[in-house]
Design an enzyme around this catalytic site. Sequence first.
Site, PDB file in Angstrom:
ATOM      1  N   ASP A 195      27.665  -2.191  10.709  1.00 31.48           N
ATOM      2  CA  ASP A 195      27.552  -2.691   9.331  1.00 31.48           C
ATOM      3  C   ASP A 195      28.442  -1.988   8.313  1.00 31.48           C
ATOM      4  O   ASP A 195      28.174  -2.043   7.116  1.00 31.48           O
ATOM      5  CB  ASP A 195      26.090  -2.557   8.886  1.00 31.48           C
ATOM      6  N   GLU A 218      25.425  -4.073  18.055  1.00 31.17           N
ATOM      7  CA  GLU A 218      24.359  -3.683  17.108  1.00 31.17           C
ATOM      8  C   GLU A 218      24.149  -4.799  16.077  1.00 31.17           C
ATOM      9  O   GLU A 218      24.200  -4.594  14.867  1.00 31.17           O
ATOM     10  CB  GLU A 218      24.652  -2.343  16.419  1.00 31.17           C
ATOM     11  N   GLU A 258      25.747  -2.171   3.401  1.00 29.19           N
ATOM     12  CA  GLU A 258      25.636  -2.464   4.835  1.00 29.19           C
ATOM     13  C   GLU A 258      24.864  -3.743   5.145  1.00 29.19           C
ATOM     14  O   GLU A 258      25.184  -4.457   6.097  1.00 29.19           O
ATOM     15  CB  GLU A 258      24.994  -1.278   5.565  1.00 29.19           C
ATOM     16  N   ARG A 263      25.061   5.499   0.224  1.00 33.56           N
ATOM     17  CA  ARG A 263      25.563   5.200  -1.121  1.00 33.56           C
ATOM     18  C   ARG A 263      24.439   4.854  -2.094  1.00 33.56           C
ATOM     19  O   ARG A 263      24.497   5.246  -3.262  1.00 33.56           O
ATOM     20  CB  ARG A 263      26.555   4.026  -1.071  1.00 33.56           C
TER      21      ARG A 263
HETATM   22  C1  UD1 Z   1      30.344   5.070   5.688  1.00 38.52           C
HETATM   23  C2  UD1 Z   1      29.706   3.682   5.837  1.00 38.52           C
HETATM   24  C3  UD1 Z   1      28.227   3.808   6.103  1.00 38.52           C
HETATM   25  C4  UD1 Z   1      27.941   4.760   7.244  1.00 38.52           C
HETATM   26  C5  UD1 Z   1      28.637   6.070   7.005  1.00 38.52           C
HETATM   27  C6  UD1 Z   1      28.459   6.986   8.178  1.00 38.52           C
HETATM   28  C7  UD1 Z   1      30.673   1.901   4.481  1.00 38.52           C
HETATM   29  C8  UD1 Z   1      30.691   1.208   3.179  1.00 38.52           C
HETATM   30  N1  UD1 Z   1      29.863   2.945   4.592  1.00 38.52           N
HETATM   31  O1  UD1 Z   1      29.777   5.647   4.518  1.00 38.52           O
HETATM   32  O2  UD1 Z   1      27.698   2.534   6.415  1.00 38.52           O
HETATM   33  O3  UD1 Z   1      26.560   4.974   7.326  1.00 38.52           O
HETATM   34  O4  UD1 Z   1      30.043   5.835   6.826  1.00 38.52           O
HETATM   35  O5  UD1 Z   1      28.736   8.297   7.868  1.00 38.52           O
HETATM   36  O6  UD1 Z   1      31.381   1.499   5.370  1.00 38.52           O
HETATM   37  N2  UD1 Z   1      35.200  11.698   4.010  1.00 38.52           N
HETATM   38  C9  UD1 Z   1      36.075  12.673   4.414  1.00 38.52           C
HETATM   39  N3  UD1 Z   1      36.324  12.811   5.745  1.00 38.52           N
HETATM   40  C10 UD1 Z   1      35.726  12.082   6.702  1.00 38.52           C
HETATM   41  C11 UD1 Z   1      34.816  11.102   6.280  1.00 38.52           C
HETATM   42  C12 UD1 Z   1      34.559  10.905   4.945  1.00 38.52           C
HETATM   43  O7  UD1 Z   1      36.638  13.392   3.586  1.00 38.52           O
HETATM   44  O8  UD1 Z   1      35.981  12.288   7.878  1.00 38.52           O
HETATM   45  C13 UD1 Z   1      34.936  11.505   2.565  1.00 38.52           C
HETATM   46  C14 UD1 Z   1      36.123  10.810   1.839  1.00 38.52           C
HETATM   47  O9  UD1 Z   1      36.271  11.381   0.565  1.00 38.52           O
HETATM   48  C15 UD1 Z   1      35.605   9.369   1.723  1.00 38.52           C
HETATM   49  C16 UD1 Z   1      34.123   9.618   1.504  1.00 38.52           C
HETATM   50  O10 UD1 Z   1      33.798  10.690   2.368  1.00 38.52           O
HETATM   51  O11 UD1 Z   1      36.229   8.678   0.667  1.00 38.52           O
HETATM   52  C17 UD1 Z   1      33.202   8.437   1.766  1.00 38.52           C
HETATM   53  O12 UD1 Z   1      33.516   7.835   3.004  1.00 38.52           O
HETATM   54  P1  UD1 Z   1      33.150   6.264   3.225  1.00 38.52           P
HETATM   55  O13 UD1 Z   1      33.502   5.890   4.604  1.00 38.52           O
HETATM   56  O14 UD1 Z   1      33.705   5.472   2.124  1.00 38.52           O
HETATM   57  O15 UD1 Z   1      31.577   6.226   3.015  1.00 38.52           O
HETATM   58  P2  UD1 Z   1      30.405   6.892   3.831  1.00 38.52           P
HETATM   59  O16 UD1 Z   1      29.375   7.328   2.864  1.00 38.52           O
HETATM   60  O17 UD1 Z   1      30.947   7.866   4.789  1.00 38.52           O
END
Ligand code: UD1
Length: 384
Positions: free
Chosen positions: A98, A120, A134, A212
């Site tokens: 999702d 899933e 999601e 989020r």
């Molecule tokens: C994303 C998914 C969420 C999932 C989660 C798992 C979406 C909208 N959200 O949310 O469904 O539950 O992943 O963890 O698809 N960042 C890093 N390094 C990394 C990973 C993330 O620096 O390896 C930071 C970055 O600043 C990035 C921020 O985390 O912009 C948010 O990452 P993002 O994938 O947008 O959202 P998640 O909250 O991780």
Amino acid sequence: MNKIKIISIFGTRPEAIKMCPLVLELSKHTEFESKVCVTAQHRSMLDQVLGIFRINPDYDLDIMEERQTLSGILTKSVLGLDDVFEKEKPDLVLVHGDTSTTFAGALSAFYHKIPVGHVEAGLRTYNMYSPYPEEINRKLTGAIATLHFAPTALNKENLKRENITKNVYVTGNTVIDAIKETVKDGYVFADPALRKISYDKERVILVTAHRRENYGEPLREIMESLKEIAETYKDVRIVYPVHLSPVVRETAYSILGGVSRVELIDPISVDEMHNLIARAYMVMTDSGGLQEEAPGLAKPVLVLRRETERPEAVNAGTVKLAGVTKQSILALAKTLLNSPEEYEKMAHAVNPYGDGHASARIAQAILYYYNFTKTMPEEFNGGC
Ligand code: UD1
Ligand code: UDP
């Protein structure tokens, strides 16, 4: 007969943890030509998983930006996938769950008229803003997909409610395939912070939070409740691998930084995580994956959300919804910490999410759909 060319698309840590066992399974079948494309919506958290499973993607779109927006993830992924699909012309695209990568993968495949298999499939809260975004990502992916791999019978029922009844297979969740390989007696932690804990003397509460819809006040309430637990119970150690999202890190470190018996550590690899669950006293989380992993290891879970799309373990009594206020979280946490009877009621192993054969069922379902076998996979029937 020609091989079935499959491209598996994923981008975040949980998708990788749940897709890597399937990618490894696909590679065992000569009928498939299997390729992997990562969007790298996550960077280091994704690479950590790819390293553990020793998977080298064929394509890496490398889209991640700090504090990325939902539209940014979607547009960069869809544009990047255009080139991949144009070049590879796969027979089938597999997406998982999702996330924004999931929806981008499905949408882009649809634009190229390539069938989509949704791994899933069928999880629902019926609240479009929770989990956000999601719930809508998975609904839209379900609307596009041709093959639906539902982890549980309940997920299949959810799809039926949306008139999705064709090519739905109940397979179990591939995360249970992964956890069967990672948890080991006598496992020695690589992370020094995890190695120094006396698991037989301290009660370890494993915490994760990142959703989020919890950004802002709910996340602050969660952190405040953890602080109070650490200050109240001298035999408790809170171990919290903090997600790399800057929003989460700012809140966690500002409230819990320097608090005694709270270990704020960087994200740990999935084998460390699974073995940590196995040694923990209980889990407090807003994560989806942890809600599936901990029940099989007989660990009570308090879900730091108002609702869950994974009610199976709630019904089995090992998971409880704690909400997102300090008051509601503390009420349940204190009950579990104060009452051995209440703890024992929740600390029993149940496996409603899988039996370790989900990837094999998905592979067989694909072979069945493409007429390579006349036998449908036997459905995962839940329970243990
Ligand atoms: C994303 C998914 C969420 C999932 C989660 C798992 C979406 C909208 N959200 O949310 O469904 O539950 O992943 O963890 O698809 N960042 C890093 N390094 C990394 C990973 C993330 O620096 O390896 C930071 C970055 O600043 C990035 C921020 O985390 O912009 C948010 O990452 P993002 O994938 O947008 O959202 P998640 O909250 O991780
Ligand atoms: N996980 C991990 N290291 C960590 C935190 C989580 O390996 O530091 C694993 C966890 O065991 C589960 C998955 O990541 O398999 C859950 O990912 P996350 O909570 O990021 O996303 P969700 O499942 O909520 O989509």
